[in-house]
Design a protein around this motif. Structure first.
Motif, PDB file in Angstrom:
ATOM      1  N   ALA A 520     -12.215 -20.642  85.180  1.00 21.39           N
ATOM      2  CA  ALA A 520     -12.853 -20.972  83.903  1.00 21.39           C
ATOM      3  C   ALA A 520     -14.024 -20.035  83.632  1.00 21.39           C
ATOM      4  O   ALA A 520     -14.229 -19.577  82.493  1.00 21.39           O
ATOM      5  CB  ALA A 520     -13.312 -22.425  83.909  1.00 21.39           C
ATOM      6  N   GLY A 521     -14.822 -19.738  84.672  1.00 24.72           N
ATOM      7  CA  GLY A 521     -15.938 -18.822  84.497  1.00 24.72           C
ATOM      8  C   GLY A 521     -15.479 -17.438  84.085  1.00 24.72           C
ATOM      9  O   GLY A 521     -16.112 -16.776  83.239  1.00 24.72           O
ATOM     10  N   ALA A 522     -14.368 -16.971  84.663  1.00 25.38           N
ATOM     11  CA  ALA A 522     -13.825 -15.669  84.269  1.00 25.38           C
ATOM     12  C   ALA A 522     -13.360 -15.681  82.819  1.00 25.38           C
ATOM     13  O   ALA A 522     -13.500 -14.691  82.101  1.00 25.38           O
ATOM     14  CB  ALA A 522     -12.670 -15.296  85.194  1.00 25.38           C
ATOM     15  N   ALA A 523     -12.817 -16.829  82.374  1.00 22.97           N
ATOM     16  CA  ALA A 523     -12.386 -16.932  80.979  1.00 22.97           C
ATOM     17  C   ALA A 523     -13.576 -16.799  80.033  1.00 22.97           C
ATOM     18  O   ALA A 523     -13.497 -16.115  78.995  1.00 22.97           O
ATOM     19  CB  ALA A 523     -11.672 -18.266  80.758  1.00 22.97           C
ATOM     20  N   VAL A 524     -14.690 -17.453  80.382  1.00 15.98           N
ATOM     21  CA  VAL A 524     -15.897 -17.350  79.553  1.00 15.98           C
ATOM     22  C   VAL A 524     -16.379 -15.914  79.499  1.00 15.98           C
ATOM     23  O   VAL A 524     -16.716 -15.384  78.432  1.00 15.98           O
ATOM     24  CB  VAL A 524     -16.997 -18.276  80.099  1.00 15.98           C
ATOM     25  CG1 VAL A 524     -18.315 -18.027  79.367  1.00 15.98           C
ATOM     26  CG2 VAL A 524     -16.576 -19.735  79.963  1.00 15.98           C
ATOM     27  N   LEU A 525     -16.428 -15.248  80.631  1.00 20.06           N
ATOM     28  CA  LEU A 525     -16.911 -13.873  80.682  1.00 20.06           C
ATOM     29  C   LEU A 525     -15.996 -12.939  79.906  1.00 20.06           C
ATOM     30  O   LEU A 525     -16.460 -12.029  79.210  1.00 20.06           O
ATOM     31  CB  LEU A 525     -17.010 -13.428  82.145  1.00 20.06           C
ATOM     32  CG  LEU A 525     -17.774 -12.131  82.426  1.00 20.06           C
ATOM     33  CD1 LEU A 525     -19.188 -12.191  81.852  1.00 20.06           C
ATOM     34  CD2 LEU A 525     -17.823 -11.881  83.935  1.00 20.06           C
ATOM     35  N   ARG A 526     -14.701 -13.140  79.999  1.00 18.78           N
ATOM     36  CA  ARG A 526     -13.758 -12.319  79.249  1.00 18.78           C
ATOM     37  C   ARG A 526     -13.942 -12.516  77.745  1.00 18.78           C
ATOM     38  O   ARG A 526     -13.879 -11.552  76.974  1.00 18.78           O
ATOM     39  CB  ARG A 526     -12.323 -12.671  79.656  1.00 18.78           C
ATOM     40  CG  ARG A 526     -11.903 -12.091  80.987  1.00 18.78           C
ATOM     41  CD  ARG A 526     -10.543 -12.619  81.422  1.00 18.78           C
ATOM     42  NE  ARG A 526     -10.055 -11.899  82.588  1.00 18.78           N
ATOM     43  CZ  ARG A 526      -9.312 -10.796  82.544  1.00 18.78           C
ATOM     44  NH1 ARG A 526      -8.960 -10.305  81.364  1.00 18.78           N
ATOM     45  NH2 ARG A 526      -8.910 -10.206  83.645  1.00 18.78           N
ATOM     46  N   ARG A 527     -14.171 -13.747  77.341  1.00 17.03           N
ATOM     47  CA  ARG A 527     -14.355 -14.003  75.912  1.00 17.03           C
ATOM     48  C   ARG A 527     -15.622 -13.322  75.397  1.00 17.03           C
ATOM     49  O   ARG A 527     -15.653 -12.773  74.293  1.00 17.03           O
ATOM     50  CB  ARG A 527     -14.419 -15.508  75.660  1.00 17.03           C
ATOM     51  CG  ARG A 527     -14.535 -15.862  74.186  1.00 17.03           C
ATOM     52  CD  ARG A 527     -14.303 -17.327  73.939  1.00 17.03           C
ATOM     53  NE  ARG A 527     -14.371 -17.649  72.528  1.00 17.03           N
ATOM     54  CZ  ARG A 527     -13.387 -17.460  71.669  1.00 17.03           C
ATOM     55  NH1 ARG A 527     -12.237 -16.939  72.091  1.00 17.03           N
ATOM     56  NH2 ARG A 527     -13.510 -17.783  70.397  1.00 17.03           N
ATOM     57  N   ARG A 528     -16.669 -13.347  76.199  1.00 19.62           N
ATOM     58  CA  ARG A 528     -17.904 -12.666  75.805  1.00 19.62           C
ATOM     59  C   ARG A 528     -17.681 -11.172  75.659  1.00 19.62           C
ATOM     60  O   ARG A 528     -18.225 -10.527  74.765  1.00 19.62           O
ATOM     61  CB  ARG A 528     -18.998 -12.939  76.831  1.00 19.62           C
ATOM     62  CG  ARG A 528     -19.545 -14.359  76.797  1.00 19.62           C
ATOM     63  CD  ARG A 528     -20.586 -14.546  77.885  1.00 19.62           C
ATOM     64  NE  ARG A 528     -21.125 -15.906  77.894  1.00 19.62           N
ATOM     65  CZ  ARG A 528     -21.954 -16.370  78.805  1.00 19.62           C
ATOM     66  NH1 ARG A 528     -22.337 -15.581  79.822  1.00 19.62           N
ATOM     67  NH2 ARG A 528     -22.394 -17.608  78.735  1.00 19.62           N
ATOM     68  N   ARG A 529     -16.875 -10.611  76.549  1.00 17.41           N
ATOM     69  CA  ARG A 529     -16.590  -9.183  76.468  1.00 17.41           C
ATOM     70  C   ARG A 529     -15.842  -8.843  75.180  1.00 17.41           C
ATOM     71  O   ARG A 529     -16.074  -7.812  74.562  1.00 17.41           O
ATOM     72  CB  ARG A 529     -15.756  -8.741  77.666  1.00 17.41           C
ATOM     73  CG  ARG A 529     -16.545  -8.582  78.952  1.00 17.41           C
ATOM     74  CD  ARG A 529     -15.644  -8.048  80.039  1.00 17.41           C
ATOM     75  NE  ARG A 529     -16.371  -7.683  81.230  1.00 17.41           N
ATOM     76  CZ  ARG A 529     -15.823  -7.108  82.294  1.00 17.41           C
ATOM     77  NH1 ARG A 529     -14.525  -6.845  82.287  1.00 17.41           N
ATOM     78  NH2 ARG A 529     -16.555  -6.793  83.340  1.00 17.41           N
ATOM     79  N   GLN A 530     -14.909  -9.732  74.810  1.00 19.13           N
ATOM     80  CA  GLN A 530     -14.100  -9.474  73.626  1.00 19.13           C
ATOM     81  C   GLN A 530     -14.918  -9.591  72.343  1.00 19.13           C
ATOM     82  O   GLN A 530     -14.764  -8.800  71.417  1.00 19.13           O
ATOM     83  CB  GLN A 530     -12.923 -10.451  73.580  1.00 19.13           C
ATOM     84  CG  GLN A 530     -11.888 -10.193  74.677  1.00 19.13           C
ATOM     85  CD  GLN A 530     -10.823 -11.264  74.714  1.00 19.13           C
ATOM     86  OE1 GLN A 530     -10.881 -12.251  73.971  1.00 19.13           O
ATOM     87  NE2 GLN A 530      -9.844 -11.091  75.593  1.00 19.13           N
ATOM     88  N   THR A 531     -15.798 -10.609  72.289  1.00 23.46           N
ATOM     89  CA  THR A 531     -16.576 -10.813  71.065  1.00 23.46           C
ATOM     90  C   THR A 531     -17.751  -9.853  70.971  1.00 23.46           C
ATOM     91  O   THR A 531     -18.160  -9.464  69.879  1.00 23.46           O
ATOM     92  CB  THR A 531     -17.090 -12.266  71.017  1.00 23.46           C
ATOM     93  OG1 THR A 531     -17.866 -12.538  72.176  1.00 23.46           O
ATOM     94  CG2 THR A 531     -15.918 -13.245  70.966  1.00 23.46           C
ATOM     95  N   GLY A 532     -18.313  -9.454  72.145  1.00 24.11           N
ATOM     96  CA  GLY A 532     -19.450  -8.546  72.135  1.00 24.11           C
ATOM     97  C   GLY A 532     -20.694  -9.226  71.609  1.00 24.11           C
ATOM     98  O   GLY A 532     -20.701 -10.423  71.286  1.00 24.11           O
ATOM     99  N   PRO A 533     -21.795  -8.476  71.470  1.00 26.56           N
ATOM    100  CA  PRO A 533     -23.044  -9.059  70.974  1.00 26.56           C
ATOM    101  C   PRO A 533     -22.923  -9.486  69.525  1.00 26.56           C
ATOM    102  O   PRO A 533     -22.229  -8.860  68.731  1.00 26.56           O
ATOM    103  CB  PRO A 533     -24.051  -7.926  71.145  1.00 26.56           C
ATOM    104  CG  PRO A 533     -23.229  -6.669  71.165  1.00 26.56           C
ATOM    105  CD  PRO A 533     -21.934  -7.027  71.778  1.00 26.56           C
ATOM    106  N   ALA A 534     -23.580 -10.579  69.190  1.00 23.29           N
ATOM    107  CA  ALA A 534     -23.513 -11.100  67.820  1.00 23.29           C
ATOM    108  C   ALA A 534     -24.204 -10.150  66.859  1.00 23.29           C
ATOM    109  O   ALA A 534     -25.183  -9.512  67.209  1.00 23.29           O
ATOM    110  CB  ALA A 534     -24.176 -12.462  67.760  1.00 23.29           C
TER     111      ALA A 534
END
Length: 534
Positions: A520-534
């Motif tokens: 689950a933690g890896a999923a969160v980190l991957r999603r952050r990478r995809q969305t990038g900084p706001a």
């Protein structure tokens, strides 16, 4: 670098603060690494017993899957699984043909494919902190084994990392957390190896490599520091005899000659009785015959029952008989251990029915569908009915924890007997349809169970390998294969409970829960990478 590798590198591209993280291994290296991982894992298990290779195999698979796409990670995991399980389970094709062996090997390899995909999935966590590689690897292996041990049709735990560590200092960890903790420690060691050797470091390499190497040494030291042995005295010592009567011939028709297997075990017991009468051997308090030692139902066949009574009366001690009993319904049978007392015969109050029959060997689930794949399933003419209670057999001076054949691989089956009061673990097995490699792999499981529960243990086989196991895992009086032998040893029953016995399934549950949290933690980190900084 191949086109696939360039695509994977772009797909896993790290943000600027992680730009130094290397990409995946090129496929020209990852593929042989995955195959070598399977070979290393295989050599760690009996009959080879090169247990230090287990962490090496873990490290090679993790290296091959790191930073790959999920499909590629699953692919390298599958390669490892085939290279490992196909030769490890080769004994399954000796008398049943290639199809069951191939299907079982591919099914088990599929779980390592899931492990490879999971390893690829958590790569971002490792990229953020390389020290996480070791615990993540351990957690994912425990999670994979927890799934494989239970699915499908009750699972097939053969080939667990823990069962490769019979001579390793890590085996002693079984007394604290059972097989799951030993698996975690082996995979943790593999993760430490990989973290130490994975490409370049941002600091002088000797520092982290020395630190990780020191951690691996510390891990072994922790294993050596765990006290093992009998978990509390359980009364006076008892003398136990294992009778390995042998069979007329190896193979699926080992019992084709009516009553021949039974006669072999009766005759061997009568020979033991003659030695006792001559003063050459102490009289045993208990005699253990293996699974299927009576090839005829002795409760329904008067001749078979009379022969067992003859043996029990001659030796003057109860005999734990492995028998196939007819019923309770038409077309049903039971794989059972029954206590046969001198003078009185079968004690039906001390009868254990195998709780975990083997699918497609002792019963056929989805028979009509399975028949479309192979008509070999019709070799199983009558389905074995599972028992409902643990194998706690009260045999006079000692309480037995009876476990039949492959049941020794299942944590809860063995643990339930100890929780029920067993002082001595007994594994009744029939290896007549397999070979010596399978028998030695099974004996390795008995060694772990003895350490896990602080109990003396024994394995009684129709053809071998039979032998005694001390609570610290040492094997004594191991017999040869495909021979008639009788071994006798004095054992001290144990009553106490180890930490592992008290904790039960909680170590596995906790480690598996942490594995899910890591995914689950890896999923969160991957999603952050995809969305990038706001």
């Amino acid at each position: 670098m191949t086109t696939v590798d360039r695509d994977e590198t772009r797909a896993e591209a790290a943000p600027p603060h992680e730009a130094a993280a290397p990409g995946p291994l090129p496929l020209r290296l990852a593929v042989p690494a995955a195959v070598l991982a399977g070979v290393a894992l295989l050599l760690a298990f009996p009959p080879y017993g090169l247990w230090p290779l287990a962490p090496v195999g873990v490290a090679l698979l993790a290296a091959a899957a790191h930073r790959r796409r999920l499909r590629a990670g699953a692919g390298v995991g599958f390669l490892t699984g085939v290279a490992f399980f196909a030769p490890l389970l080769a004994w399954t094709n000796l008398h049943t043909g290639y199809l069951p062996w191939v299907l079982l090997s591919l099914l088990q390899a599929g779980y390592l494919a899931l492990l490879g995909a999971a390893t690829a999935w958590v790569s971002p966590l490792v990229d953020r902190a390389r020290w996480m590689w070791a615990p993540l690897t351990g957690l994912l292996w425990v999670g994979q084994e927890a799934l494989r041990d239970r699915t499908p049709f009750g699972g097939f735990p053969w080939g667990r990392l823990a069962f490769s560590q019979g001579d390793s200092p890590l085996l002693r960890l079984a007394a604290v957390g059972g097989a799951p903790l030993v698996t975690f420690a082996v995979a943790l060691a593999g993760g430490l190896l990989l973290a130490a050797g994975w490409r370049r470091w941002s600091v002088p390499s000797w520092r982290p490599v020395a630190g990780l190497t020191g951690a691996a040494v510390l891990l072994c030291a922790v294993g050596l520091a765990v006290p093992v042995g009998a978990a509390g005295a359980g009364g006076r010592p008892v003398t136990v005899a294992i009778v390995q009567g042998n069979v007329p011939r190896l193979g699926l028709d080992f019992n084709a000659q009516r009553q021949a297997v039974l006669n072999n075990h009766v005759d061997a017991t009568l020979e033991l009785a003659d030695r006792v009468a001559a003063g050459a051997q102490a009289r045993p308090d208990l005699v253990v015959w293996p699974e299927n030692s009576s090839d005829i139902d002795p409760l329904r066949n008067a001749s078979a029952g009379a022969r067992i009574s003859q043996a029990a009366d001659a030796i003057g001690a109860p005999i734990l008989v492995g028998a196939v009993l007819l019923g309770p319904g038409d077309g049903q049978v039971r794989n059972a251990g029954i206590l046969w007392r001198p003078g009185t015969g079968p004690d039906l109050s001390q009868l254990y029915t195998k709780r975990h029959p083997v699918p497609f060997a002792e019963y056929v689930p989805l028979r009509d569908l399975a028949r479309m794949v192979s008509k070999q399933v019709d070799r199983v003419r009558a389905d074995f009915v599972p028992g409902s209670t643990p194998g706690v057999v009260r045999a006079g001076p000692v309480v037995l924890g009876d476990v039949i054949c492959f049941e020794v691989a299942y944590d809860e089956v063995v643990r339930d007997t100890v929780a029920g009061g067993a002082q001595l673990l007994v594994v009744q097995t029939n290896n007549a349809t397999f070979d010596v490699a399978e028998a030695r792999q099974q004996l390795a499981m008995v060694r772990l169970r003895a350490v896990e529960h602080g109990r003396p243990a024994l394995m009684a086989s129709t053809v071998g390998v039979s032998g005694f196991v001390a609570p610290d895992g040492r094997v004594s009086d191991a017999t040869g294969f495909n021979t008639r032998e009788v071994v006798v040893r004095q054992l001290r029953p144990a009553d106490g409970r180890t930490v592992a016995t008290r904790l039960g399934y909680w170590p596995e549950a906790a480690l598996t829960g942490l594995a899910v949290a890591a995914l689950a933690g890896a999923a969160v980190l991957r999603r952050r990478r995809q969305t990038g900084p706001a």
